[in-house]
Design a protein around this motif. Structure first.
Motif, PDB file in Angstrom:
ATOM      1  N   ASN A 181       0.616  -1.001  -0.056  1.00  0.00           N
ATOM      2  CA  ASN A 181       0.059  -0.068  -0.047  1.00  0.00           C
ATOM      3  C   ASN A 181       0.811   1.365  -0.034  1.00  0.00           C
ATOM      4  O   ASN A 181       0.653   2.272  -0.835  1.00  0.00           O
ATOM      5  CB  ASN A 181      -1.018   0.173   1.157  1.00  0.00           C
ATOM      6  CG  ASN A 181      -2.172  -1.055   1.145  1.00  0.00           C
ATOM      7  OD1 ASN A 181      -2.302  -1.173   0.111  1.00  0.00           O
ATOM      8  ND2 ASN A 181      -2.746  -1.192   2.092  1.00  0.00           N
ATOM      9  N   VAL A 182       1.950   1.241   0.800  1.00  0.00           N
ATOM     10  CA  VAL A 182       2.645   2.529   0.974  1.00  0.00           C
ATOM     11  C   VAL A 182       3.654   2.610  -0.386  1.00  0.00           C
ATOM     12  O   VAL A 182       4.114   3.686  -0.530  1.00  0.00           O
ATOM     13  CB  VAL A 182       3.617   2.696   2.291  1.00  0.00           C
ATOM     14  CG1 VAL A 182       2.467   2.561   3.267  1.00  0.00           C
ATOM     15  CG2 VAL A 182       4.518   1.541   2.433  1.00  0.00           C
ATOM     16  N   THR A 183       3.921   1.675  -0.933  1.00  0.00           N
ATOM     17  CA  THR A 183       4.830   1.827  -2.206  1.00  0.00           C
ATOM     18  C   THR A 183       4.147   1.754  -3.571  1.00  0.00           C
ATOM     19  O   THR A 183       4.810   1.736  -4.555  1.00  0.00           O
ATOM     20  CB  THR A 183       5.866   0.476  -2.333  1.00  0.00           C
ATOM     21  OG1 THR A 183       5.008  -0.584  -2.381  1.00  0.00           O
ATOM     22  CG2 THR A 183       6.652   0.342  -1.048  1.00  0.00           C
ATOM     23  N   ARG A 184       2.796   1.838  -3.339  1.00  0.00           N
ATOM     24  CA  ARG A 184       1.808   1.847  -4.561  1.00  0.00           C
ATOM     25  C   ARG A 184       2.127   3.167  -5.363  1.00  0.00           C
ATOM     26  O   ARG A 184       2.374   3.012  -6.552  1.00  0.00           O
ATOM     27  CB  ARG A 184       0.559   1.864  -4.429  1.00  0.00           C
ATOM     28  CG  ARG A 184      -0.537   1.807  -5.676  1.00  0.00           C
ATOM     29  CD  ARG A 184      -1.860   1.562  -5.241  1.00  0.00           C
ATOM     30  NE  ARG A 184      -2.127   0.213  -4.623  1.00  0.00           N
ATOM     31  CZ  ARG A 184      -2.596   0.014  -3.516  1.00  0.00           C
ATOM     32  NH1 ARG A 184      -3.218   1.086  -2.652  1.00  0.00           N
ATOM     33  NH2 ARG A 184      -2.660  -1.287  -2.814  1.00  0.00           N
ATOM     34  N   ASP A 185       2.307   4.268  -4.875  1.00  0.00           N
ATOM     35  CA  ASP A 185       2.632   5.676  -5.564  1.00  0.00           C
ATOM     36  C   ASP A 185       3.879   5.601  -6.383  1.00  0.00           C
ATOM     37  O   ASP A 185       4.060   5.967  -7.556  1.00  0.00           O
ATOM     38  CB  ASP A 185       2.281   6.914  -4.815  1.00  0.00           C
ATOM     39  CG  ASP A 185       1.139   6.981  -4.266  1.00  0.00           C
ATOM     40  OD1 ASP A 185       0.178   6.661  -5.009  1.00  0.00           O
ATOM     41  OD2 ASP A 185       0.734   7.833  -3.614  1.00  0.00           O
ATOM     42  N   THR A 186       4.912   4.857  -5.594  1.00  0.00           N
ATOM     43  CA  THR A 186       6.324   4.857  -6.260  1.00  0.00           C
ATOM     44  C   THR A 186       6.341   4.119  -7.381  1.00  0.00           C
ATOM     45  O   THR A 186       6.954   4.509  -8.432  1.00  0.00           O
ATOM     46  CB  THR A 186       7.137   4.502  -4.987  1.00  0.00           C
ATOM     47  OG1 THR A 186       7.116   5.315  -4.041  1.00  0.00           O
ATOM     48  CG2 THR A 186       8.570   4.702  -5.588  1.00  0.00           C
ATOM     49  N   LYS A 187       5.551   2.821  -7.353  1.00  0.00           N
ATOM     50  CA  LYS A 187       5.443   1.960  -8.449  1.00  0.00           C
ATOM     51  C   LYS A 187       4.699   2.726  -9.779  1.00  0.00           C
ATOM     52  O   LYS A 187       5.491   2.450 -10.679  1.00  0.00           O
ATOM     53  CB  LYS A 187       4.845   0.668  -7.970  1.00  0.00           C
ATOM     54  CG  LYS A 187       5.395  -0.165  -7.112  1.00  0.00           C
ATOM     55  CD  LYS A 187       4.829  -1.216  -6.483  1.00  0.00           C
ATOM     56  CE  LYS A 187       5.429  -1.996  -5.313  1.00  0.00           C
ATOM     57  NZ  LYS A 187       4.426  -2.908  -4.835  1.00  0.00           N
ATOM     58  N   VAL A 188       3.753   3.417  -9.431  1.00  0.00           N
ATOM     59  CA  VAL A 188       3.072   3.947 -10.555  1.00  0.00           C
ATOM     60  C   VAL A 188       3.917   5.249 -11.361  1.00  0.00           C
ATOM     61  O   VAL A 188       4.144   5.081 -12.510  1.00  0.00           O
ATOM     62  CB  VAL A 188       1.580   4.548 -10.010  1.00  0.00           C
ATOM     63  CG1 VAL A 188       1.187   5.640 -11.109  1.00  0.00           C
ATOM     64  CG2 VAL A 188       0.770   3.657  -9.560  1.00  0.00           C
TER      65      VAL A 188
END
Length: 128
Positions: A26-33
């Motif tokens: 959940n906390v790394t989702r934006d970084t992956k996007v």
């Protein structure tokens, strides 16, 4: 293959993730996007054009055979629906694309720093 058949295994795998893994995801989702967007923009710059992807839905007329309760065979229409992805080259402004890349890379660095802190917090809250 139906979309539901693809989504179901993903849901089952997500349900099997530990609370720690779910938190980190959940906390790394934006970084992956942001990482995916950066890779797409770099590809556009390398090619000199973007790729537009659109789905095209087609209905293919078909006839099927059936059998009623009395054993009589009959024909009926059983159209098949197909979805194809059409990829089309699109002209881009290379200068605007470079500016977009610089902006995404800056946001990625900020997001990465925030994600690292959040991952450390997930590990602290959910020790294995």
């Amino acid at each position: 293959m139906r979309p539901a058949l693809i989504v179901l295994p993903l849901v089952l795998v997500a349900a099997c993730a530990t609370p720690r893994e779910q938190c980190i995801s959940n906390v790394t989702r934006d970084t992956k996007v942001l990482s995916n967007l950066i890779n797409e923009v770099r590809g556009n710059l390398a090619r000199g054009y973007a790729l537009d992807r659109q789905q095209q839905v087609r209905t293919i007329p078909k006839t099927c055979r059936g059998e009623d309760a009395d054993g009589n065979t009959f024909r009926f229409r059983c159209d098949e629906t197909r979805t194809d992805t059409i990829v089309t080259p699109v002209a881009i402004d290379l200068n605007a694309e470079r500016a977009k890349l610089a902006s995404l890379e800056e946001r990625f660095a900020q997001s990465q720093a925030a994600s690292n802190q959040a991952v450390a917090q997930c590990i602290a809250v959910h020790p294995e």
